[in-house]
Design a protein around this motif. Structure first.
Motif, PDB file in Angstrom:
ATOM      1  N   GLU A 179       0.829  -1.198   0.000  1.00 23.60           N
ATOM      2  CA  GLU A 179       0.000   0.000   0.000  1.00 23.60           C
ATOM      3  C   GLU A 179       0.872   1.259   0.000  1.00 23.60           C
ATOM      4  N   ASP A 180       0.414   2.276  -0.726  1.00 22.23           N
ATOM      5  CA  ASP A 180       1.076   3.581  -0.823  1.00 22.23           C
ATOM      6  C   ASP A 180       2.359   3.543  -1.651  1.00 22.23           C
ATOM      7  N   TRP A 181       2.628   2.464  -2.370  1.00 18.91           N
ATOM      8  CA  TRP A 181       3.851   2.400  -3.178  1.00 18.91           C
ATOM      9  C   TRP A 181       3.914   3.558  -4.168  1.00 18.91           C
ATOM     10  N   HIS A 182       2.752   3.999  -4.657  1.00 18.67           N
ATOM     11  CA  HIS A 182       2.717   5.043  -5.681  1.00 18.67           C
ATOM     12  C   HIS A 182       3.083   6.416  -5.131  1.00 18.67           C
ATOM     13  N   GLU A 183       3.232   6.540  -3.814  1.00 21.83           N
ATOM     14  CA  GLU A 183       3.663   7.810  -3.224  1.00 21.83           C
ATOM     15  C   GLU A 183       5.179   7.991  -3.311  1.00 21.83           C
ATOM     16  N   THR A 184       5.890   6.967  -3.724  1.00 18.48           N
ATOM     17  CA  THR A 184       7.342   7.062  -3.860  1.00 18.48           C
ATOM     18  C   THR A 184       7.682   7.718  -5.198  1.00 18.48           C
ATOM     19  N   ARG A 185       8.949   8.068  -5.355  1.00 21.91           N
ATOM     20  CA  ARG A 185       9.421   8.696  -6.590  1.00 21.91           C
ATOM     21  C   ARG A 185      10.727   8.040  -7.009  1.00 21.91           C
ATOM     22  N   SER A 186      10.859   7.758  -8.303  1.00 21.10           N
ATOM     23  CA  SER A 186      12.070   7.125  -8.821  1.00 21.10           C
ATOM     24  C   SER A 186      12.815   7.985  -9.828  1.00 21.10           C
ATOM     25  N   CYS A 187      12.159   8.954 -10.428  1.00 18.34           N
ATOM     26  CA  CYS A 187      12.684   9.696 -11.575  1.00 18.34           C
ATOM     27  C   CYS A 187      14.000  10.389 -11.255  1.00 18.34           C
ATOM     28  N   ALA A 188      14.924  10.313 -12.203  1.00 17.26           N
ATOM     29  CA  ALA A 188      16.222  10.961 -12.041  1.00 17.26           C
ATOM     30  C   ALA A 188      16.205  12.423 -12.464  1.00 17.26           C
ATOM     31  N   ARG A 189      15.115  12.860 -13.092  1.00 21.77           N
ATOM     32  CA  ARG A 189      15.033  14.232 -13.587  1.00 21.77           C
ATOM     33  C   ARG A 189      14.606  15.192 -12.479  1.00 21.77           C
ATOM     34  N   ASP A 190      14.968  16.454 -12.642  1.00 24.04           N
ATOM     35  CA  ASP A 190      14.600  17.497 -11.692  1.00 24.04           C
ATOM     36  C   ASP A 190      13.085  17.681 -11.712  1.00 24.04           C
ATOM     37  N   ALA A 191      12.448  17.483 -10.559  1.00 25.65           N
ATOM     38  CA  ALA A 191      10.990  17.549 -10.479  1.00 25.65           C
ATOM     39  C   ALA A 191      10.454  18.921 -10.857  1.00 25.65           C
ATOM     40  N   ARG A 192      11.265  19.977 -10.710  1.00 27.34           N
ATOM     41  CA  ARG A 192      10.808  21.330 -11.033  1.00 27.34           C
ATOM     42  C   ARG A 192      10.526  21.488 -12.521  1.00 27.34           C
ATOM     43  N   HIS A 193      11.120  20.632 -13.331  1.00 29.77           N
ATOM     44  CA  HIS A 193      10.935  20.721 -14.779  1.00 29.77           C
ATOM     45  C   HIS A 193       9.919  19.710 -15.293  1.00 29.77           C
ATOM     46  N   MET A 194       9.246  19.022 -14.371  1.00 30.47           N
ATOM     47  CA  MET A 194       8.281  17.990 -14.752  1.00 30.47           C
ATOM     48  C   MET A 194       6.934  18.269 -14.095  1.00 30.47           C
ATOM     49  N   SER A 195       6.359  19.425 -14.428  1.00 32.60           N
ATOM     50  CA  SER A 195       5.095  19.825 -13.828  1.00 32.60           C
ATOM     51  C   SER A 195       4.033  20.014 -14.907  1.00 32.60           C
ATOM     52  N   TYR A 196       2.821  19.554 -14.604  1.00 31.51           N
ATOM     53  CA  TYR A 196       1.695  19.707 -15.525  1.00 31.51           C
ATOM     54  C   TYR A 196       0.415  19.898 -14.734  1.00 31.51           C
ATOM     55  N   LEU A 197      -0.289  21.003 -15.027  1.00 33.24           N
ATOM     56  CA  LEU A 197      -1.544  21.345 -14.347  1.00 33.24           C
ATOM     57  C   LEU A 197      -1.356  21.389 -12.827  1.00 33.24           C
ATOM     58  N   GLY A 198      -0.215  21.935 -12.430  1.00 33.12           N
ATOM     59  CA  GLY A 198       0.056  22.120 -11.009  1.00 33.12           C
ATOM     60  C   GLY A 198       0.545  20.888 -10.278  1.00 33.12           C
ATOM     61  N   THR A 199       0.750  19.807 -10.993  1.00 31.58           N
ATOM     62  CA  THR A 199       1.203  18.557 -10.374  1.00 31.58           C
ATOM     63  C   THR A 199       2.607  18.216 -10.857  1.00 31.58           C
ATOM     64  N   ARG A 200       3.478  17.864  -9.930  1.00 31.53           N
ATOM     65  CA  ARG A 200       4.824  17.431 -10.306  1.00 31.53           C
ATOM     66  C   ARG A 200       4.788  15.956 -10.678  1.00 31.53           C
ATOM     67  N   LEU A 201       5.303  15.673 -11.862  1.00 32.45           N
ATOM     68  CA  LEU A 201       5.268  14.318 -12.394  1.00 32.45           C
ATOM     69  C   LEU A 201       6.659  13.723 -12.443  1.00 32.45           C
ATOM     70  N   GLN A 202       6.725  12.433 -12.687  1.00 34.87           N
ATOM     71  CA  GLN A 202       7.971  11.788 -13.075  1.00 34.87           C
ATOM     72  C   GLN A 202       8.023  11.787 -14.606  1.00 34.87           C
ATOM     73  N   CYS A 203       9.229  11.767 -15.167  1.00 36.14           N
ATOM     74  CA  CYS A 203       9.299  11.912 -16.624  1.00 36.14           C
ATOM     75  C   CYS A 203       8.724  10.696 -17.334  1.00 36.14           C
ATOM     76  N   GLY A 204       8.993   9.486 -16.806  1.00 37.78           N
ATOM     77  CA  GLY A 204       8.431   8.276 -17.405  1.00 37.78           C
ATOM     78  C   GLY A 204       9.324   7.583 -18.404  1.00 37.78           C
ATOM     79  N   VAL A 205      10.440   8.228 -18.821  1.00 37.67           N
ATOM     80  CA  VAL A 205      11.248   7.631 -19.893  1.00 37.67           C
ATOM     81  C   VAL A 205      12.739   7.538 -19.575  1.00 37.67           C
ATOM     82  N   CYS A 206      13.200   8.136 -18.469  1.00 38.72           N
ATOM     83  CA  CYS A 206      14.608   7.956 -18.101  1.00 38.72           C
ATOM     84  C   CYS A 206      14.814   6.519 -17.631  1.00 38.72           C
ATOM     85  N   ALA A 207      16.050   6.122 -17.426  1.00 40.54           N
ATOM     86  CA  ALA A 207      16.328   4.738 -17.032  1.00 40.54           C
ATOM     87  C   ALA A 207      15.633   4.377 -15.727  1.00 40.54           C
ATOM     88  N   ALA A 208      15.640   5.291 -14.757  1.00 34.44           N
ATOM     89  CA  ALA A 208      15.007   5.000 -13.468  1.00 34.44           C
ATOM     90  C   ALA A 208      13.495   4.843 -13.614  1.00 34.44           C
TER      91      ALA A 208
END
Length: 468
Positions: A314-343
């Motif tokens: 439970e709550d696994w989806h609250e973790t973050r793996s992305c190697a990219r800077d979260a400040r550059h991965m925002s959409y509609l006010g939500t910080r996302l993971q990039c989805g395509v880096c190796a991590a």
């Protein structure tokens, strides 16, 4: 003995970094690292480690890790020439005679060279003032069992490992050394169900970008030194002897098996590095700690599957793996993971393999069945940059090339790597080779099935033709 000698024709980056207690004038050719300004320590956070008084040796070790991390960030590489940098560092310490001993200096320099792939030179000046540690405020652990320490990134591996440890060792306290600023996905379970047996200890300093000193180097491999040192400090002060490295096999061994471009081997989570780190820290602190890799022969997918099978995911989806800077991965006010880096690709593949609900994760480039990044993005205004495309290509290649090692034609290479690992781990070559080959085969199965799920027209398919 410890100076860097460079020829006039040597074009590798060279920098001199001088740690200072005050912003006094530094040598003209040096980058100053002022303690309290460029390296900002938090006495309140450090006080949380105070199971007992912090010694001058421990204080020195913390300052050393911080100044070295600053130097690593401040000196940019010239990748068009090579990975190597020459970095000359002077660090103020309370016990200069101890740190100037050749066997101590050499051991630390060799450790840094191994970790970062650079040529380090180390000098020690006299530090006059001790840190003012607020406290001590001894932590209250609701158990008499010897604690276990774990560097905790708030990623999926550390999240999973902490829950598996709690399940297997319900009475053993776990001290989790964290950055202190990320989402705390395990807070509810830790505070409400574990009765104080899980304690987060933040790294007690941060590197500042004041004064216009740009921290331009993104590789930042000495982050592993920071967490390793603070893990050892927690162990020394609490009486622990075991430090858990939570990384699964792909993260610990993958970068060592399939290095990227002209980068030096990345062994931040590899037993080759952690064993040498333990030797250095045991020598410095007079203790006997060991770094253990309980998930070394498991893929991230297998770890997550075990977590789900035990009802602990439970709550696994609250973790973050992305190697990219979260400040550059925002959409509609939500910080996302990039989805395509190796991590991210490793995360997504592992979630799929473990049978978890993939829809709970959001990514900037979400649609992996698309033929390219322009069609995979969820933000219609986002135009993929050269950097975005580079991360996507390198990520797919990292996953595919590791999978390709399962091909029988790669057996000689895998055997040679198994020999290296066997020497480090003290196991037989035959056993290590069986384990390593099994890990690679499992990764290949998970990757190829994941790519097939995206379809033959997906951009991922072009990177995996050799194994499908």
């Amino acid at each position: 003995m410890n100076a860097i000698v460079k020829s006039p024709a040597d074009l590798h980056p060279y920098a001199r970094v001088v740690g200072q207690e005050s912003p006094r004038r530094s040598p003209q050719d040096a980058i100053p690292c002022v303690i309290g300004r460029d390296l900002q320590l938090n006495p309140d956070v450090l006080g949380r480690y105070c199971f007992k008084e912090i010694s001058a040796r421990v204080e020195d070790l913390i300052i050393i890790a911080g100044v070295i991390a600053f130097a690593d960030r401040a000196v940019a590489r010239k990748l068009s020439i090579s990975w190597l940098r020459h970095i000359d560092v002077t660090i103020p310490v309370l016990e200069p005679d101890f740190w100037r001993q050749p066997h101590i200096t050499d051991e630390l320099r060799n450790l840094l060279n191994l970790l970062t792939g650079d040529a380090w030179s180390l000098h020690f000046s006299i530090k006059s003032a001790r840190l003012e540690v607020h406290g001590p405020r001894p932590l209250s652990l609701s158990s008499n069992e010897q604690p276990i320490v774990m560097p905790y990134s708030d990623g999926m591996d550390s999240f999973a490992m902490s829950r598996l440890l709690a399940n297997e060792n319900p009475d053993v306290p776990l001290l989790m050394v964290t950055a202190g600023s990320r989402l705390d996905a395990d807070k509810e379970r830790r505070e409400n169900r574990l009765d104080g047996r899980r304690v987060r200890l933040a790294v007690p300093f941060q590197i500042s970008q004041q004064r216009g000193v740009r921290l331009r180097e993104p590789s930042y491999r000495t982050r592993a030194l920071i967490y390793g040192v603070m893990g050892a400090v927690a162990a020394q002060l609490s009486g622990a002897s075991r430090i858990m490295v939570s990384e699964s096999g792909q993260g610990a061994l993958g970068p060592w098996l399939v290095p990227v471009g002209n980068e030096a081997l990345d062994i931040r989570m590899h037993p080759a590095y952690t064993s040498q780190l333990a030797h250095f820290l045991n020598m410095v602190l007079g203790i006997q700690i060991a770094y253990e890799h309980p998930r070394l022969w498991s893929t991230k997918g297998q770890t997550l599957r075990e977590l789900a099978d035990r009802g602990l995911a439970e709550d696994w989806h609250e973790t973050r793996s992305c190697a990219r800077d979260a400040r550059h991965m925002s959409y509609l006010g939500t910080r996302l993971q990039c989805g395509v880096c190796a991590a991210c690709l490793l995360r997504r593949m592992s979630i799929h393999s473990a049978g978890l609900d993939e829809s709970l994760d959001d990514y900037m480039w979400k649609h992996l069945d698309a033929g390219g990044l322009d069609d995979a993005v969820i933000d219609p205004t986002r135009v993929a940059t050269k950097g975005d495309r580079g991360h996507a290509v390198c990520g797919a290649l990292a996953m595919a090339q590791l999978a390709e090692l399962a091909d029988p034609s790669q057996s000689a290479y895998v055997h040679a790597k198994a020999q290296e690992l066997a020497r480090i781990g003290g196991e037989s070559v035959d056993l290590t080779q069986v384990r390593l080959a099994g890990l690679i085969r499992q990764h290949a199965d998970e990757w190829n099935e994941f790519v097939e799920r995206q379809g033959d027209s997906s951009y991922l398919a072009q990177f995996s033709g050799g194994m499908r």
